[in-house]
Design an enzyme around this catalytic site. Structure first.
Site, PDB file in Angstrom:
ATOM      1  CE  LYS A   1      62.721  23.410  44.788  1.00 32.81           C
ATOM      2  NZ  LYS A   1      62.720  22.001  45.263  1.00 32.81           N
TER       3      LYS A   1
HETATM    4  C1  LIG Z   1      63.515  21.507  46.250  1.00 33.81           C
HETATM    5  C2  LIG Z   1      63.083  20.246  46.924  1.00 33.81           C
HETATM    6  C3  LIG Z   1      63.569  19.876  48.198  1.00 33.81           C
HETATM    7  C4  LIG Z   1      64.616  20.688  48.929  1.00 33.81           C
HETATM    8  O1  LIG Z   1      64.130  21.917  49.390  1.00 33.81           O
HETATM    9  P1  LIG Z   1      65.148  23.072  49.846  1.00 33.81           P
HETATM   10  O2  LIG Z   1      64.309  24.272  50.009  1.00 33.81           O
HETATM   11  O3  LIG Z   1      66.157  23.204  48.728  1.00 33.81           O
HETATM   12  O4  LIG Z   1      65.782  22.622  51.117  1.00 33.81           O
HETATM   13  C5  LIG Z   1      63.076  18.714  48.789  1.00 33.81           C
HETATM   14  N1  LIG Z   1      62.173  17.939  48.148  1.00 33.81           N
HETATM   15  C6  LIG Z   1      61.699  18.250  46.923  1.00 33.81           C
HETATM   16  C7  LIG Z   1      60.736  17.328  46.272  1.00 33.81           C
HETATM   17  C8  LIG Z   1      62.127  19.413  46.268  1.00 33.81           C
HETATM   18  O5  LIG Z   1      61.652  19.711  45.044  1.00 33.81           O
END
Ligand SMILES: *Cc1c(COP(=O)(O)O)cnc(C)c1O
Length: 484
Positions: A124
């Site tokens: 993120k």
């Molecule tokens: C947010 C997240 C996901 C999922 O990603 P999306 O964009 O919601 O599909 C997968 N793995 C981790 C570690 C995350 O923080």
């Protein structure tokens, strides 16, 4: 370049106009009116670009109302080896998203693209760090301020706080369920001492936190007066920032642009893989986009049956890949819009049905809502799911066969990637977090702790700064008023 709502709202805002907002006024999500295209010659010309320059080239096609020189400075400031320094041994921080070959044999080539070397050790950061700089830039240009209110169960909240800390004109009020996050995640957030970051631990569960955010956002008068905004996964700038690493992964895995690659993506709200879909629509030669879910298999069910059936709270499991524990996928509407040939009237009807009847059915069976499931293959999508036992087995196998430790979410991706390999087409698994964040499961799988990047050794011992509050929207509102 202007943007349209998936539900057909008439306005056609620019990139900067949708940057600070969330949903369109009609409840839809924003997408570009047309996807900008990338020719194969252009793609080959991008091959040798450093990550920041590639980001500039891709973003420039979407953010046409930000002057080129400013955008170039923003991407250069965001994608640096210093920000993305939490590399594994042997990885080059300057690559920002280093790519490593896991195996190369008759079954095909399996690769891992590290997206988690940023400050919070999860992918993120890739988008949120850019968002922090974009927000600060836009607010300064308008002489405005923004108070970000969010709810988190872990990764999103910390990524937002690390992106916004110290930024002029921005404050972050982040709600989290008191004593329900992992020690590592709690320490990561609560140890921030920046005066513009406020951690509020709510006596309740994550849903209580989210309900408070909704209640505050629905009070339009308060929202306007206190300049409340959000940074959730439907934010368009977050999605578009993620498009860049699909280009980077592709270019790093190939030697010329006649080749194809596939991506396997640990998925929850469909934000990450939605960016892959957009890269593909721009002309990036992607063969398959493989959706990997955990036991919360809303998306896997759709990509196998054409039925989208959101889950109730009681049907949403707490798993060892918790950032994928979702009951509905908030970015999914973007893909459905394209799948339905951008028919916003039908999109609106289907997502109204999600609210009233819990889902829709595009399988084409008698009585279903349409037959577009047959077209899913044309968009390259495939899917699979993984369980806790699969995660343990995959973490062990990856340790043994490739000598590295992966986190639980990435393990879901590797498991499903291996089931979807095509000889001759490299398969890139996106690494969405580092193992240190989810050490409890690593201990269970390997009997040893995950390694921590330098600087994180004593994280839990740092002083923490947070407020504990009842699950009461009025108290949160009063707290914000007292601190702006
Ligand atoms: C947010 C997240 C996901 C999922 O990603 P999306 O964009 O919601 O599909 C997968 N793995 C981790 C570690 C995350 O923080």
């Amino acid at each position: 370049m202007h943007y349209v709502s998936t539900r057909g709202h008439a306005a056609a805002p620019s990139f900067s106009e949708i940057l600070l907002g969330g949903l369109a006024p009609d409840g839809g999500l924003y997408l570009p009116a047309v996807y900008p295209q990338v020719t194969l010659e252009e793609l080959d010309g991008w091959r040798a670009l450093p990550y920041a320059d590639l980001a500039y080239q891709v973003l420039k096609k979407f953010a046409t109302d930000i002057p080129d020189a400013d955008l170039k400075a923003l991407t250069a400031r965001t994608y640096t080896a210093d920000v993305y320094r939490n590399t594994r041994a042997g990885e080059d921080a300057a690559a920002i998203t280093p790519l490593r070959v896991l195996e190369q044999n008759a079954r095909g080539t399996l690769l891992l693209q590290s997206l988690s070397n940023g400050p919070t050790l999860a992918f993120k950061d890739m988008a949120m760090q850019l968002l922090g700089n974009l927000f600060e830039y836009t607010l300064a240009r308008e002489g405005a301020e923004l108070n970000i209110l969010g709810a988190t169960s872990g990764d999103t909240g910390s990524a937002a706080e690390y992106a916004m800390r110290g930024k002029r004109g921005i404050r972050v009020f982040m709600l989290s369920p008191h004593r329900k996050m992992s020690k590592f995640q709690t320490a990561q957030m609560f140890s921030l001492q920046d005066p513009n970051i406020f951690n509020i631990a709510i006596e309740g569960v994550f849903d209580d936190c989210q309900d408070i955010v909704k209640a505050v956002s629905n009070d339009l008068e308060y929202k306007a007066a206190q300049k409340i905004g959000t940074v959730n996964s439907i934010n368009w700038a977050r999605v578009v920032a993620q498009v860049v690493y699909y280009f980077r992964g592709y270019l790093s895995a190939t030697s010329d642009s006649t080749q194809k690659v596939s991506f396997a993506v640990p998925s929850g709200n469909f934000g990450n893989i939605c960016a892959g879909h957009i890269a593909r629509m721009m002309g990036l030669p992607i063969d398959k986009l493989v959706v990997a879910t955990n036991e919360n298999d809303v998306l896997d069910e759709f990509f196998h049956s054409g039925v989208y059936r959101v889950r109730k709270s009681a049907e949403t499991y707490h798993t060892s890949s918790p950032s994928m524990d979702i009951s509905k996928a908030s970015n999914f509407e973007r893909f459905i819009f394209d799948l339905l040939g951008r028919d916003s009237r039908r999109v609106r009807a289907l997502f109204d049905k999600v609210e009233t009847a819990g889902g829709f059915d595009l399988s084409g069976r008698p009585g279903s809502d349409g037959d577009e499931f047959a077209r899913v293959v044309k968009y390259g999508f495939a899917s699979g799911k993984s369980t806790h036992q699969d995660r343990l087995a995959t973490i062990r196998a990856v340790r043994k066969e490739y000598g590295i430790t992966i986190d639980t979410h990435t393990a879901d991706g590797v498991k499903v990637a291996r089931e979807n390999m095509t000889p001759g087409v490299p398969m890139i698994v996106l690494e969405t977090a580092l193992a240190a964040k989810f050490n409890e499961t690593i201990l269970e799988a390997l009997g040893a702790d995950a390694e921590r990047p330098a600087g994180f050794e004593a994280l839990e011992a740092l002083p923490q700064r947070f407020e504990v509050m009842a699950a009461d929207a009025d108290q949160v509102k009063a707290f914000i008023v007292a601190h702006v």
